[in-house]
Motif scaffolding. Structure first.
Motif, PDB file in Angstrom:
ATOM      1  N   VAL B  63       0.842  -1.204   0.000  1.00  0.00           N
ATOM      2  CA  VAL B  63       0.000   0.000   0.000  1.00  0.00           C
ATOM      3  C   VAL B  63       0.880   1.258   0.000  1.00  0.00           C
ATOM      4  O   VAL B  63       0.673   2.184  -0.790  1.00  0.00           O
ATOM      5  CB  VAL B  63      -0.963  -0.017   1.209  1.00  0.00           C
ATOM      6  CG1 VAL B  63      -1.720   1.299   1.317  1.00  0.00           C
ATOM      7  CG2 VAL B  63      -1.932  -1.189   1.093  1.00  0.00           C
ATOM      8  N   HIS B  89      -6.264  -7.510   0.742  1.00  0.00           N
ATOM      9  CA  HIS B  89      -5.573  -6.475   1.504  1.00  0.00           C
ATOM     10  C   HIS B  89      -6.478  -5.760   2.508  1.00  0.00           C
ATOM     11  O   HIS B  89      -6.116  -5.650   3.687  1.00  0.00           O
ATOM     12  CB  HIS B  89      -4.897  -5.476   0.547  1.00  0.00           C
ATOM     13  CG  HIS B  89      -3.652  -6.029  -0.074  1.00  0.00           C
ATOM     14  ND1 HIS B  89      -2.722  -5.248  -0.727  1.00  0.00           N
ATOM     15  CD2 HIS B  89      -3.174  -7.300  -0.137  1.00  0.00           C
ATOM     16  CE1 HIS B  89      -1.733  -6.022  -1.157  1.00  0.00           C
ATOM     17  NE2 HIS B  89      -1.989  -7.261  -0.826  1.00  0.00           N
ATOM     18  N   ALA B 105      -5.765   0.601   1.582  1.00  0.00           N
ATOM     19  CA  ALA B 105      -5.614  -0.594   0.752  1.00  0.00           C
ATOM     20  C   ALA B 105      -6.737  -0.674  -0.273  1.00  0.00           C
ATOM     21  O   ALA B 105      -6.518  -1.033  -1.440  1.00  0.00           O
ATOM     22  CB  ALA B 105      -5.599  -1.849   1.622  1.00  0.00           C
TER      23      ALA B 105
END
Lengths: 527, 267
Positions: B63, B89, B105
């Motif tokens: 990220v 994520h 994310a």
């Protein structure tokens, strides 16, 4: 009942009975994979049912909406299960039925045996039922001197052979017809000694055997596919009609049903009666659907009982990530599309519930730390075929991953002998090292400096054919190509530094020639 | 368009040619490609093996790396890693109690595309021969990887692009939608079942008479290719990006035991 009050049972109450692996899945799978008859039968049967299902599902324009409706109804049931159960109990009781609540398999078995004894019976006929297999009812009744006769053809075959079902819909999927003939010749008293393996003749032999039981039995035991809270109605969906005989001929009918089978209202059946037959047998409609609501005076069984079974369902319901496994309507579509199940068969899963749904449902019911059930969530390549096939949209792959997390966490910092911390496994150490390497571009760049070592290890034939430890599983059937001379990251850095200089070579056009040897081939240096 | 390349760890370390082919294709279409230097891995191996705690720093790194630069979209030559970025994520961040990371994310995932998705849906590539100069005069077959097919619903995007390559001959793969048996650590933890699945996949591939099986995920291709190599089949695997990048002047090649026949001549 014991006279000692031991207080409230500790929570959660996990399921017991036939819900366990007795050895880790990979070991059981290894054995089953060696059974060539099993693999041939399974491959043929699952492919046939799979294609039939696809055909009848694709002809419905609103199939996806039906799945979504099924999911939503089940989710609402789980959200207000206590209230719906009480509503069902009130309606079922008002119509002359009797409800019994069973916390686990042991309680359910004792309730059923006592009800049979009350009728002075020592044998019962049975409708095919997953719940009674889950609690090991037949074995318990046998210990109590009560004989239970399975009347579903495939269940009968399995029972006569003293075997276990390997599929929830077609329990004898692992046997072919000549094996069935041999079982009948060996086990059915008075059977025609010239019996052939012609399906019609096999069915006739089974029919003659069962007819005697139907006409003599005073008590029947069944499961249920659905229970309707608004009317107190129970439903059994079947193909052969043997269930109808059990549900109507004997004086006493005892049904064992998991609490999650409930539906709020009669009209909800509309959704599930479209979802279930198409998903399970690949039929538009099943031949026999029996519905009964309490007792009808002078018609059918006059003593009607229902044992409502928890056996770990409340524990599964408490798991926010896993609870949708309770939506399962036992259609077996996930099994028929699962590449793992197709190759190992149902016995490899140990539990009454095999295949993808079993790999999540069994550990949810028993708790992830029970016996070898922590190996079940790993029995999947996470290909996702089960989720696509599931008529109530249970996201089986996500729940498998969730349970893997539960398993890993359950072992952190405990489990060692004499209270010592468990030594980390090879997998633990590898994951820890990989977490370091893969959590920054710098670290991964450092690791990639070792790629030439991999090339060295690959040797002149440019492939790695043997690895130690857990990685040996990989090289039992696959090579690893020699790594490239430089990583993409190294190439990119050089390229972009070089591009800044006046003598830069041409850009990336030759990309295709870089290391195209994705297969057995290693490749040459980058240009 | 400014496009951030997520090479994925396996391509970066084992198959750099796939990432270079991706760069080549995008640059031919006139786009600028950047490579966020902090990137490493999507963390899928950790997540799918149940090691969520160990996955968290890997996810957080991804990220952060894809927030560091300005770009329009991110692309990866992998259905599986893109599905992980998009779906896993935020879940890992949530489970580990990091709601800030969860939102970040999700934002990165929203901008991330699998290569064929980007080419077909965003960049409008329908004819690889005409638009990219793709030329690959060989008989191939194609395996659609599970995560691209079922998690991203890529449909026939990759296959459609391959069909439009100059000179190519595509043999249909029987039971194509069946998993190859890779499944990450499944291939080691359940090596016997995985090998049985692989054996059926490679038998189907060899039955097509193709010299090469194309696909969209380096991990599955590593698995299938590893089996084909062990069996001495003379058949290999290649990422579809490398086939799209291949031109008459700079053809994609393979080395080792495999020799690609040219033209419409089945082996």
């Amino acid at each position: 009942m014991s006279g000692t009050f031991l207080g409230m049972p500790s929570l959660p109450v996990f399921g017991i009975g036939n819900l366990h692996e007795h050895e880790p899945f990979p070991k059981a799978a290894h054995r089953e994979l060696g059974n060539t008859q099993l693999r041939a039968n399974l491959g043929h049967a699952t492919r046939t049912i799979r294609n039939k299902r696809l055909a009848v599902v694709s002809e419905l324009p609103d199939w996806e909406e039906l799945r979504e409706a099924g999911r939503a109804i089940k989710e609402s049931v789980m959200a207000r299960l206590p209230e719906l159960l009480e509503q069902f109990e009130a309606n079922f009781t008002a119509r002359g039925g009797t409800i019994h609540w069973a916390r686990d398999a042991g309680e359910a078995n004792r309730i059923v045996a006592a009800l049979i004894r009350d009728q002075g019976a020592d044998e019962v006929v049975k409708v095919k039922s997953m719940a009674t297999q889950e609690i090991g009812l037949n074995e318990y009744l046998e210990e109590q001197g009560i004989a239970a006769f399975e009347t579903d053809l495939a269940e009968l075959i399995v029972q006569l052979d003293h075997d276990k079902p390997s599929h929830i819909l077609v329990p004898a999927i692992h046997k072919n017809r000549s094996q069935v003939r041999d079982i009948f010749l060996r086990e059915i008293e008075g059977v025609d000694p010239d019996l052939t393996d012609e399906p019609a003749r096999l069915a006739a032999a089974a029919r003659a055997h069962l007819r005697r039981k139907f006409l003599s039995a005073k008590v029947a035991v069944s499961g249920a596919n659905f229970a309707l809270a608004d009317s107190g109605t129970l439903a059994v969906v079947e193909s052969e009609g043997n269930g109808r005989m059990c549900l109507t001929l004997p004086e006493t009918l005892i049904t064992v049903m998991g609490v999650e089978k409930l539906l709020p209202a009669w009209e909800d059946l509309e959704v599930f009666m479209q979802l279930l037959p198409r998903s399970s047998t690949g039929e538009r409609m099943n031949p026999y659907t029996s519905l009964w609501t309490g007792v009808t005076p002078d018609d059918g069984p006059q003593n009607v009982h229902l044992v409502l079974l928890d056996n770990g369902r409340s524990a599964a319901l408490a798991d926010e990530m896993g609870r949708s496994a309770l939506h399962c309507i036992r259609c077996s579509a996930c099994m028929n599309v699962c590449p793992v199940y197709e190759r190992t068969g149902g016995h490899a899963y140990g539990s009454t519930y095999p295949g993808p749904i079993g790999a999540i449902l069994s550990p949810l019911l028993t708790g992830i730390t029970a016996e070898e059930n922590n190996s079940l969530p790993y029995a999947s390549s996470l290909c996702g075929a089960c989720y696509d096939a599931c008529p109530v949209k249970i996201n089986i792959p996500d729940i498998l991953v969730h349970l893997r997390g539960e398993d890993v966490d359950s072992k952190r910092g405990k489990g060692g002998k004499r209270g010592r911390e468990r030594l980390p496994s090879q997998m633990d150490l590898g994951m820890k090292a990989a977490s370091w390497a893969l959590s920054s571009g710098k670290n991964l760049g450092l690791v990639e400096k070792g790629l030439p070592l991999g090339r060295l290890a690959a040797g002149p034939d440019r492939k790695i054919t043997k690895l130690p430890g857990i990685a040996a599983g990989w090289t039992q059937s696959r090579d690893i190509p020699a790594p490239p001379a430089q990583s993409f990251r190294q190439w990119w850095d050089k390229e972009h530094q070089a591009q800044a200089a006046p003598t830069a070579p041409t850009g990336t056009e030759a990309a295709g020639t870089g290391d195209a040897g994705t297969g057995s081939a290693g490749t040459e240096e980058n240009p | 368009m400014r496009i951030a390349l997520f090479a994925t760890c396996i391509v970066d370390a084992m198959y750099p040619g796939t990432a270079r082919a991706t760069v080549s294709i995008l640059e031919r279409l006139g786009h600028e490609v950047i490579f966020p230097a902090g990137q490493a891995c999507c963390g899928q191996m950790h997540v799918n093996s149940g090691y969520f705690k160990e996955a968290l720093p890997v996810v957080a790194n991804h990220v952060k790396a894809f927030e560091a630069d300005e770009y329009d979209v991110a692309v990866a030559p992998s259905g599986s890693c893109v599905a992980s970025v998009k779906h896993q994520h935020p879940m890992i961040a949530r489970r580990c109690g990091d709601t800030g990371l969860e939102a970040r994310a999700a934002a990165v995932g929203h901008k991330t595309y699998e290569l064929s998705q980007l080419l077909v849906d965003v960049l409008g590539v329908t004819d690889a021969a005409a638009q990219l100069g793709s030329y690959f005069p060989h008989r191939i077959t194609y395996h659609p990887s599970c995560h691209g097919m079922r998690l991203l619903r890529l449909g026939d995007r990759q296959l459609g692009l391959l069909r439009s390559v100059g000179g190519i001959e595509l043999a249909e793969l029987p039971e194509a939608e069946q998993c190859c048996g890779f499944g990450g650590t499944f291939s080691m933890k359940n090596a016997d079942v995985s090998s049985a699945m692989l054996a059926d996949k490679t038998a189907n591939i060899c039955g097509t008479g193709a010299d090469l099986c194309a696909g969209g995920d380096a991990s599955c291709l590593l698995h299938i290719g590893g089996g084909l190599s062990r069996q001495g089949s003379g058949v290999t695997t290649m990422h579809f990006a490398e086939i799209l990048a291949s031109t008459l002047e700079n053809p994609a090649t393979v080395t080792g035991d495999v020799h690609l026949t040219t033209g419409r001549t089945a082996r």
